[in-house]
Design a protein around this motif. Sequence first.
Motif, PDB file in Angstrom:
ATOM      1  N   ALA A 194     -11.453  -5.546   4.839  1.00  0.00           N
ATOM      2  CA  ALA A 194     -10.726  -4.680   5.769  1.00  0.00           C
ATOM      3  C   ALA A 194      -9.698  -5.503   6.531  1.00  0.00           C
ATOM      4  N   ALA A 195      -8.462  -5.018   6.578  1.00  0.00           N
ATOM      5  CA  ALA A 195      -7.410  -5.641   7.383  1.00  0.00           C
ATOM      6  C   ALA A 195      -7.377  -4.919   8.729  1.00  0.00           C
ATOM      7  N   LEU A 196      -7.737  -5.631   9.782  1.00  0.00           N
ATOM      8  CA  LEU A 196      -7.893  -4.996  11.090  1.00  0.00           C
ATOM      9  C   LEU A 196      -6.562  -4.561  11.695  1.00  0.00           C
ATOM     10  N   HIS A 197      -5.456  -5.237  11.306  1.00  0.00           N
ATOM     11  CA  HIS A 197      -4.173  -4.909  11.938  1.00  0.00           C
ATOM     12  C   HIS A 197      -3.683  -3.512  11.564  1.00  0.00           C
ATOM     13  N   ASN A 198      -4.116  -3.000  10.393  1.00  0.00           N
ATOM     14  CA  ASN A 198      -3.702  -1.635  10.034  1.00  0.00           C
ATOM     15  C   ASN A 198      -4.882  -0.759   9.604  1.00  0.00           C
ATOM     16  N   GLU A 199      -6.115  -1.279   9.835  1.00  0.00           N
ATOM     17  CA  GLU A 199      -7.347  -0.520   9.564  1.00  0.00           C
ATOM     18  C   GLU A 199      -7.387   0.025   8.137  1.00  0.00           C
ATOM     19  N   THR A 200      -6.988  -0.829   7.193  1.00  0.00           N
ATOM     20  CA  THR A 200      -6.960  -0.442   5.782  1.00  0.00           C
ATOM     21  C   THR A 200      -7.890  -1.349   4.985  1.00  0.00           C
ATOM     22  N   VAL A 201      -8.561  -0.784   3.984  1.00  0.00           N
ATOM     23  CA  VAL A 201      -9.445  -1.557   3.107  1.00  0.00           C
ATOM     24  C   VAL A 201      -8.699  -1.864   1.813  1.00  0.00           C
ATOM     25  N   TYR A 202      -8.702  -3.161   1.425  1.00  0.00           N
ATOM     26  CA  TYR A 202      -8.002  -3.614   0.223  1.00  0.00           C
ATOM     27  C   TYR A 202      -8.986  -4.235  -0.771  1.00  0.00           C
ATOM     28  N   ALA A 203      -8.594  -4.241  -2.048  1.00  0.00           N
ATOM     29  CA  ALA A 203      -9.335  -4.991  -3.063  1.00  0.00           C
ATOM     30  C   ALA A 203      -8.972  -6.467  -2.933  1.00  0.00           C
ATOM     31  N   SER A 204      -9.967  -7.354  -3.098  1.00  0.00           N
ATOM     32  CA  SER A 204      -9.690  -8.792  -3.024  1.00  0.00           C
ATOM     33  C   SER A 204      -9.747  -9.451  -4.397  1.00  0.00           C
ATOM     34  N   LEU A 205     -10.096  -8.683  -5.438  1.00  0.00           N
ATOM     35  CA  LEU A 205     -10.118  -9.230  -6.790  1.00  0.00           C
ATOM     36  C   LEU A 205      -9.849  -8.113  -7.797  1.00  0.00           C
ATOM     37  N   THR A 206      -9.685  -8.508  -9.050  1.00  0.00           N
ATOM     38  CA  THR A 206      -9.464  -7.530 -10.109  1.00  0.00           C
ATOM     39  C   THR A 206     -10.809  -7.042 -10.639  1.00  0.00           C
ATOM     40  N   GLY A 207     -10.975  -5.748 -10.716  1.00  0.00           N
ATOM     41  CA  GLY A 207     -12.234  -5.192 -11.207  1.00  0.00           C
ATOM     42  C   GLY A 207     -12.217  -3.683 -11.109  1.00  0.00           C
ATOM     43  N   PHE A 208     -13.395  -3.087 -11.280  1.00  0.00           N
ATOM     44  CA  PHE A 208     -13.503  -1.636 -11.243  1.00  0.00           C
ATOM     45  C   PHE A 208     -14.027  -1.174  -9.886  1.00  0.00           C
ATOM     46  N   ARG A 209     -13.394  -0.151  -9.369  1.00  0.00           N
ATOM     47  CA  ARG A 209     -13.765   0.409  -8.068  1.00  0.00           C
ATOM     48  C   ARG A 209     -15.054   1.223  -8.199  1.00  0.00           C
ATOM     49  N   ARG A 210     -15.995   0.992  -7.283  1.00  0.00           N
ATOM     50  CA  ARG A 210     -17.235   1.770  -7.233  1.00  0.00           C
ATOM     51  C   ARG A 210     -17.466   2.241  -5.808  1.00  0.00           C
ATOM     52  N   THR A 211     -17.941   3.461  -5.667  1.00  0.00           N
ATOM     53  CA  THR A 211     -18.259   4.003  -4.350  1.00  0.00           C
ATOM     54  C   THR A 211     -19.764   4.201  -4.243  1.00  0.00           C
ATOM     55  N   LEU A 212     -20.366   3.615  -3.206  1.00  0.00           N
ATOM     56  CA  LEU A 212     -21.810   3.703  -2.999  1.00  0.00           C
ATOM     57  C   LEU A 212     -22.089   4.593  -1.796  1.00  0.00           C
ATOM     58  N   SER A 213     -22.944   5.582  -1.985  1.00  0.00           N
ATOM     59  CA  SER A 213     -23.280   6.497  -0.892  1.00  0.00           C
ATOM     60  C   SER A 213     -24.129   5.784   0.156  1.00  0.00           C
ATOM     61  N   PRO A 214     -23.965   6.139   1.426  1.00  0.00           N
ATOM     62  CA  PRO A 214     -24.773   5.509   2.480  1.00  0.00           C
ATOM     63  C   PRO A 214     -26.208   6.023   2.437  1.00  0.00           C
ATOM     64  N   PRO A 215     -27.175   5.232   2.913  1.00  0.00           N
ATOM     65  CA  PRO A 215     -28.558   5.727   3.003  1.00  0.00           C
ATOM     66  C   PRO A 215     -28.612   6.955   3.908  1.00  0.00           C
ATOM     67  N   PRO A 216     -29.452   7.928   3.572  1.00  0.00           N
ATOM     68  CA  PRO A 216     -29.519   9.169   4.364  1.00  0.00           C
ATOM     69  C   PRO A 216     -29.853   8.930   5.834  1.00  0.00           C
ATOM     70  N   ASP A 217     -30.639   7.867   6.106  1.00  0.00           N
ATOM     71  CA  ASP A 217     -31.063   7.629   7.487  1.00  0.00           C
ATOM     72  C   ASP A 217     -30.121   6.691   8.246  1.00  0.00           C
ATOM     73  N   SER A 218     -28.994   6.318   7.617  1.00  0.00           N
ATOM     74  CA  SER A 218     -28.056   5.399   8.268  1.00  0.00           C
ATOM     75  C   SER A 218     -27.231   6.136   9.311  1.00  0.00           C
ATOM     76  N   SER A 219     -27.001   5.460  10.442  1.00  0.00           N
ATOM     77  CA  SER A 219     -26.162   6.068  11.482  1.00  0.00           C
ATOM     78  C   SER A 219     -24.691   6.057  11.075  1.00  0.00           C
ATOM     79  N   ASP A 220     -24.330   5.118  10.185  1.00  0.00           N
ATOM     80  CA  ASP A 220     -22.959   5.043   9.669  1.00  0.00           C
ATOM     81  C   ASP A 220     -22.924   5.730   8.307  1.00  0.00           C
ATOM     82  N   GLN A 221     -22.338   6.902   8.260  1.00  0.00           N
ATOM     83  CA  GLN A 221     -22.350   7.698   7.031  1.00  0.00           C
ATOM     84  C   GLN A 221     -21.107   7.491   6.159  1.00  0.00           C
ATOM     85  N   ARG A 222     -20.362   6.411   6.419  1.00  0.00           N
ATOM     86  CA  ARG A 222     -19.226   6.103   5.539  1.00  0.00           C
ATOM     87  C   ARG A 222     -19.742   5.517   4.224  1.00  0.00           C
TER      88      ARG A 222
END
Length: 204
Positions: A37-65
Amino acid sequence: MVMAMEEDEKQQEAVLVTPGEVLGRVSDIKPGRGAYAALHNETVYASLTGFRRTLSPPPDSSDQRPTVEVTGHKAHGPVPQPGSIVIARITEVMAKTASADIMCVGPKSVREKFTGIIRQQDVRATEIDKVDMHLSFHPGDIVKALVLSLGDSRAYFLSTAKNELGVVSAESIAGACMVPVSWTEMQCPLTGQIENRKVAKVAS
């Protein structure tokens, strides 16, 4: 129908991304492996070459991102990181910057293309305002540099502002491998002609 939806999701996730590619906003996702994450513009970037995967948050997590990570690229080799020492070949020299192709990270050769940019203020530590890029580097020069950060255009900002950093190998106009004669000059062994460079101090 459910299987078709699952297949669609897999196809959407099988997206190849490269360093510096935008993955999303910090407000929507968390960076996992292979992302930052780049804090100056609050954007998330890839740091290497690969395949993007999205992982769901645990149901009991307070952070649901969901967490986004980049993994699984078979050709993945060493990746430049801030603080890495790299070997790069200068490809273009302009008034304020020089571009380079990064060839090695530490002792290891890279397996994919990484671009580096040396800005005028990062060439040397003293008299920065007097730096002439065309008297510091020429296309084809091999330089040793320090990675400062990942820039905004998928290029790494590099620095040669230390004694041991700078041009380590350069060809003269006559095509010979030049010999360093000072911090700012190299000499052609065939013609004796002196050419200006930001020379790296070679460890004795």
